[in-house]
Design a protein around this motif. Sequence first.
Motif, short mmCIF file in Angstrom:
data_model
loop_
_atom_site.label_atom_id
_atom_site.label_comp_id
_atom_site.label_asym_id
_atom_site.label_seq_id
_atom_site.Cartn_x
_atom_site.Cartn_y
_atom_site.Cartn_z
N THR A 191 35.07 17.56 20.41
CA THR A 191 34.66 18.90 20.89
C THR A 191 33.42 19.30 20.44
N MET A 192 32.68 18.88 19.10
CA MET A 192 31.42 18.99 18.67
C MET A 192 30.34 18.29 19.74
N GLU A 193 30.77 17.07 20.18
CA GLU A 193 30.00 16.52 21.00
C GLU A 193 29.89 17.35 22.52
N ASP A 194 31.14 17.78 22.66
CA ASP A 194 31.00 18.47 24.03
C ASP A 194 30.05 19.59 23.95
N GLU A 195 29.95 20.38 22.80
CA GLU A 195 29.45 21.40 22.51
C GLU A 195 27.80 20.95 22.69
N PHE A 196 27.49 20.07 22.04
CA PHE A 196 26.24 19.56 21.83
C PHE A 196 25.71 19.14 23.40
N ARG A 197 26.55 18.56 24.15
CA ARG A 197 26.24 18.24 25.63
C ARG A 197 26.10 19.57 26.36
N ARG A 198 26.99 20.57 26.05
CA ARG A 198 26.69 21.60 26.69
C ARG A 198 25.43 22.37 26.53
N SER A 199 24.84 21.93 25.43
CA SER A 199 23.43 22.44 25.22
C SER A 199 22.33 22.13 25.94
N ARG A 200 22.49 21.15 26.76
CA ARG A 200 21.62 20.30 27.27
C ARG A 200 20.68 21.22 28.23
N LYS A 201 21.39 22.04 28.78
CA LYS A 201 20.96 23.28 29.97
C LYS A 201 20.36 24.40 29.19
N ARG A 202 20.87 24.80 28.32
CA ARG A 202 20.18 25.95 27.59
C ARG A 202 20.65 25.92 25.93
N ARG A 203 20.05 26.70 25.27
CA ARG A 203 20.55 26.56 23.70
C ARG A 203 21.74 27.28 23.40
N VAL A 204 22.62 26.85 22.51
CA VAL A 204 23.85 27.25 22.46
C VAL A 204 24.00 27.85 20.80
N ASN A 205 24.41 28.93 20.63
CA ASN A 205 24.65 29.39 19.47
C ASN A 205 25.58 28.74 18.35
N LEU A 206 25.18 28.48 17.20
CA LEU A 206 25.94 27.76 16.25
C LEU A 206 27.35 28.25 16.25
N ASN A 207 27.56 29.65 16.33
CA ASN A 207 28.87 30.10 16.30
C ASN A 207 29.76 29.79 17.07
N ASP A 208 28.98 29.48 18.48
CA ASP A 208 30.01 28.76 19.55
C ASP A 208 30.76 27.65 18.98
N LEU A 209 30.04 26.72 18.12
CA LEU A 209 30.54 25.64 17.82
C LEU A 209 31.48 25.85 16.82
N TYR A 210 31.17 26.66 15.85
CA TYR A 210 32.36 27.07 14.84
C TYR A 210 33.53 27.60 15.66
N ALA A 211 33.44 28.52 16.56
CA ALA A 211 34.68 28.95 17.26
C ALA A 211 35.26 27.88 17.91
N ALA A 212 34.78 26.93 18.54
CA ALA A 212 35.35 25.80 19.09
C ALA A 212 36.15 25.04 18.11
N LEU A 213 35.60 24.97 16.88
CA LEU A 213 36.34 24.11 15.82
C LEU A 213 37.38 24.95 15.43
N MET A 214 37.21 26.30 15.18
CA MET A 214 38.48 26.97 14.55
C MET A 214 39.76 27.38 15.40
N SER A 215 39.30 27.18 16.67
CA SER A 215 40.48 27.50 17.63
C SER A 215 41.18 26.35 18.02
N PRO A 216 42.54 26.88 18.49
CA PRO A 216 43.42 25.59 18.74
C PRO A 216 42.84 24.74 19.85
N PRO A 217 43.01 23.62 19.93
CA PRO A 217 44.22 23.04 19.27
C PRO A 217 43.73 22.28 18.03
N ILE A 218 42.50 22.53 17.61
CA ILE A 218 41.87 22.06 16.17
C ILE A 218 42.08 22.90 15.14
N GLY A 219 41.67 23.94 15.08
CA GLY A 219 42.10 24.84 13.98
C GLY A 219 41.37 24.57 12.66
N MET A 220 40.28 23.94 12.64
CA MET A 220 39.77 23.50 11.46
C MET A 220 39.23 24.79 10.49
#
Lengths: 282, 1156
Positions: free
Chosen positions: B759-788
């Motif tokens: 999921t983190m790698e996906d977020e990094f890849r997503r940031s090729r086009k434009r900057r991505v806020n770190l909170n988006d990465l947090y949100a992706a990791l905290m949300s299901p199905p991961i729920g870190m």
Amino acid sequence: MPEEIRHICGISGGKDSSALAVYLKDRVPEMEYFFCDTGAELPETYEFLTRLEVILAKPIARLNADRGFDHWFEIFRGALPSPQMRWCTKNMKIKPLEQWIGDDPAISYVAIRSDEANRKGYVSTKPNIESRFPFVEDSIDHAGVMRILDDAGIGLPAYYEWRTRSGCYFCFYQRKAEWIGLADRHPDLFERAVAIEQKVLQDAGVDGDADFGKQAMKGRQYTWSGGETLVQLRARRDEILERHEAAIARTASTRPNLPLVDSLADVLNEDDDTTPCTVCAL
Amino acid sequence: MTTLADLVSVSARFARSANLERDVSSVDPLDGYIVTARAVDVVDRLATRATSSTAGGAWSITGPYGSGKSSLALLIDGAFGEEGEVRDKALDLIGSASPDLRAKILNAHKLHGTGQSGFCLAVATASREPISHTVLRALHSAVIRRFGRIPPRTKFKAAQALTDALSDQSSDDPRRTGPSPAALLAVARCLAESAPLLIVIDEFGKNLEAISSSVDSDPYLLQQLAEAGQGSEIPIFTLTLQHLSFEDYFATAGNLEHREWAKVQGRFEDVPFADSPAETRALIETVFEVDDSLCERIDSWASGMATAMGKLGLEDLSTRDAVADCFPLHPLAAAILPELCSRYGQNERTLFSFLAGSDAAAVPAVLARQELADTEPLPVLGLSEVYDYFIEGEIAGSPGVNGSRWREIATCLRDAHGLSAQEWTLAKSIAILNLVGASGTIRASKTLLGQVAKRPTTTLRKLEQRGLITYRSFADEYRIWQGSDLDVRTLVEGASATLAKLPLIEVLSRFDSPTPVIAARHSAEHDTLRVFGRRYATTSEVVKPLSPFSEVDGELLLLVDSESRCPAIAEAGLSKPIVAALPTSLTALDTSARNLAAIHQALELPEVINDWVVRSELGEQLAQAETLFHEAFISTFDPQNCAWFLLTEDGAEPLTSGRGTAALSAAADRTYQSAPRVGNEMINRTALTSQGAKARGMLLTGMIERASEVDLGFEGYGPEVAMYRAVLERTGIHQVDSQNDASAFSRPKDPSLLPAWKTMEDEFRRSRKRRVNLNDLYAALMSPPIGMKAAVIPVVATAGLLAFADDVAIYEHGTFKPLLSPELSERMVRNPSHFEFKHFANTTGARRQVIDELAARLEVRPSFRQHRVANVLAIVGHLVSQVNGLDNYTLRTGNLPETATKAREALVTAVEPDELLFTALPKALGFRPVPANTKTYTKARDYADSVGKALEDLTGCFGNLLGDLYDLLLEECCESSRTAVVGQAAALENEVLDPNVRAFVFALANESLHNDIDWIKAIAMVVTEKAPAEWTDDDLARFQRVMPEHIAAFHRLVALHAERRADGGGPFDALRVTVTQADGSELARLVGIDQSSRQMLEQVLDDALDKLSEVTGSQRRADHALLALLGERMLSTGRSEEGAGTTEAELQQVEEAQIA
């Protein structure tokens, strides 16, 4: 084998500590000089430190160069330091210094002059640090300090023209007239101080939609200067300066022929009597 | 007319309290005395000691006021006193309670030979006086009792001591301090020689009070008396009676005194003296003597009453005999009397003054008024009579802690008028029951009051209507009601009426939300706590998904609108799970919630806020209502009483409900399928403890600073190490790279962490086009199905950013940060939303070519070894760090080649790394921008060269400036080396100089600077009053203008100095001495020697040389030796740090020259 004793001399950017550094340059050749950098010092201070480094022919160690005021302001999520919550001194002066010294046995040289022997400087409570007061021991007073600086050719830091103490440009121990001085000399820094204050006020719900009750009001200061925002303070510029000039005139009439540095100090001391942060000012 | 008093008599013994000194040696006070278990215990201790050893003992009897201590003392006095009527009576009493004890006492008399004379009895009642006075009085009375008067010395050795002590005590002379402890001890010992001495001090508390309030008190006498009895085989028995323990009398005294008294008390055996309510009741039964003619009627009354008492749950009083023994008291009165007396009175003293006192409201007077007819039911004294005595008679003057309740009730009934007899009886009974306590079986319940009056219901209702009493249905108890204009019931009913119109959800919204619950099974199985928040909801609501940053892992909706369907959910996506519970019945919850809310609402009415009576009543009702609501809540949402659903976009999926939170666990199972397993509870949580935060901080710092070290350089078993092992090591995120033997961060091996990493790698890849806020990465990791868990994320994210350090750029507040440093990480943990990231990897074509050329030209290597090639970030990082190291002069000066100036501009203003490298910098250096999508860039090497050249110009700028300044200065001085200038200036050092040039001369003369650069820096600073590093071009110009003036002034001074010397003392020679070392460094001095002293100096030199020639054997060698040694000394003083190594061989040249 006995541990090597370190000799350390803290420099605040003010005249006394600078004079002490110069004074001890040849007396204690192994001296280590340090400066607790908040990242928010006056440009005059930074400029003066470079001057001092030239004279000392040694670098002055900049402690916590990586974690200055801006860093801690982020970490503390927008609480201004204040006399009640002086996180600035703790995190940017005392902790980095004690960390820098570690557990090495050290002798710390403190720039208290012979004519102010009762003043309290930052004397570490750590058992491995011994404090010495060379100016007191060698009877060097105010005039002696000025002579040391003159002979070394570095003179005084430029901020002495309008401010009595070193320290952060937004130091909350500043007097009202000094804030006006900052606004006049460094409008950019004044604006930054205004911006910081505005951010805190907004976070606290003043002029904002945050829930004021949820912000812990206890011990928090929301304005740099007591009782008013910097914008309000600047609006009173003429009034503050008028009072300031009057005070200078009054001092001049009671104590003629006083150097500007001293008359300024007298006048500003009249303005309020809060004890400044000795850690920063000495 | 017959009254009860005719047939029931009260034992005289109980008519008054005992006085030890007055009643001693008299039979009457013992009449009717009941030897209780407590009394037996005390006497037995005494008798046992007297029979088992020849020594004595010391006891302190502590019991409340009126518990019969003085009477006990009389009993002891009688039993151990001389033979006769009193002893017989005392022994009979004791024998009736314990025949063994009686035998033991007789045995004691036999052992000590006191069968006839008895023990020596020293008995006194203390008053507020020193102990010695009381003890003296006791001993004196013992002597008188034994001898009739103070006997002569021949018969009584201590006679003189006793007489002296008595005269001391009665003396008015302030110098006399009263009887001395030594004298008293002597008297006591002397008495104990003839027969065992028994000292009894009643009201001993008075002595203690006197001591604690005066300074010169001394507890020592008491200690001596106690010790005299215990150790020395002298039979002295000391008995003190008081109502507090010794220490309590000194509660307010200082620590020292306190300790002192604790010590004294230690010498005494402390015997608590208080009877239990049952024992007290047993005493009551012995008070009355009933005429036999009544027995039959009593029996029939008692058998009926016993059944009633049994029904009330009063086991003690459920037998006929037990009830009969109470007569003429109603069994309920007998039941509450002990409690009432101990709470509001002085225990038995109060009890017996009620039972046998002469007060008009006391039992004897009541009995005398009570007519006895043959036909009517047997009259008894009930609760209302007790009330009359205790409250109307105001017997309990100082009811102490319970006083307010007492006054409240008393005032309330006093103000009531016009009640019928039955109403009074009931009201008073309720009052007295309220006073004794509301809990347990003895309370003013409907059933119990049925025993107080016949058919009380109507009367009670009347009393209730008058507002005199109130009924609390929840506790089944009537209460005396202090009266208020407000009617509690109406208030609550009014509130209920307004609430009735509201839907249940609104009523519930007034209460605190239910607390979150844990999905227990799922949490245990997955090593991760899953917490569900709970709230009330209705089916009409469109449920919003939970924020990924919510503190809970899911939500449980408690549906409270009796609809049998689930609410819809708005765009669930990857939201945290939302579970709905549909209860089968809401009735209990509805009723209890509305009742609770009504009481709450009533409490908030303005009139209630000011009426404490109503408020306290409502307060108690509230507590009860809360309990009921809580019970209803639990049963309504019991797993078995609800249907459970997981709300999804596709509708509600039923969940199997088992016990407890099984449904929630099932929901968590379905939702968090890719949750990582983190085997460390300290970090695997939403919020860290301060200890955990510290450890995580250390871990993050270690990750950043020691990534390549095994175990990040951690040792030991601290919490940071445990976190490291759980999150990074065991999962394989941090491991040794087999190729180059260094550790690094990479994709984990642990399958449970793999989804999170991807999921983190996906977020990094997503940031090729434009900057991505770190909170988006947090949100992706905290949300299901991961729920870190939130606290783990910084560690995993940092590992990711480090693993992709060369690909992913970090921005803080929009500013590019070339390096992930510990302090940056601290801020990132604190405020992730201030950070963004952008991916720069996989550059191809023309840009790749440019990067390779730049990397080669600038010698940049990738920061992590697993990357074989450098990329944008590595190059830009290098450039930024170079620029950051520049001084202010270089950053401001215009004295740079045009390309360097433009490159500087581009570097300083750059915001985006790729923008800088491929657009801004090429433009600045006169190249075309490097497009992203072409294959080749023909000028790649030229561009790289140009960048390298510009960078060298910039980094070398300051050094060049200083070199130029140095040359300029030497040129102006017409000298070829620093040494020459230093030498000239050093000669002026001790001269009086104008302050304007003084600092300049000092700077020129400064030898302590190690190199030319430091030297020229200091001079330049003195000239311009500004450090060169801070210069602008104007400062340089000023230096160029002013420095020659300074040098000219300096030269004039040198000349003047020489002339002045010459003027002062005739012919004058100035010598310049230069010592050159092997490394080429020199030390030069100008030395002035005037003619007057020259002769003398030469004479000394000649003498020295003569002496040296004798040693060296030749004049020439002596000259050389002198020169060499002098040179060495000069070197060692001039260069103290090098002096030690200087040898003759190093001294190559000594030059002498005369200066014009």
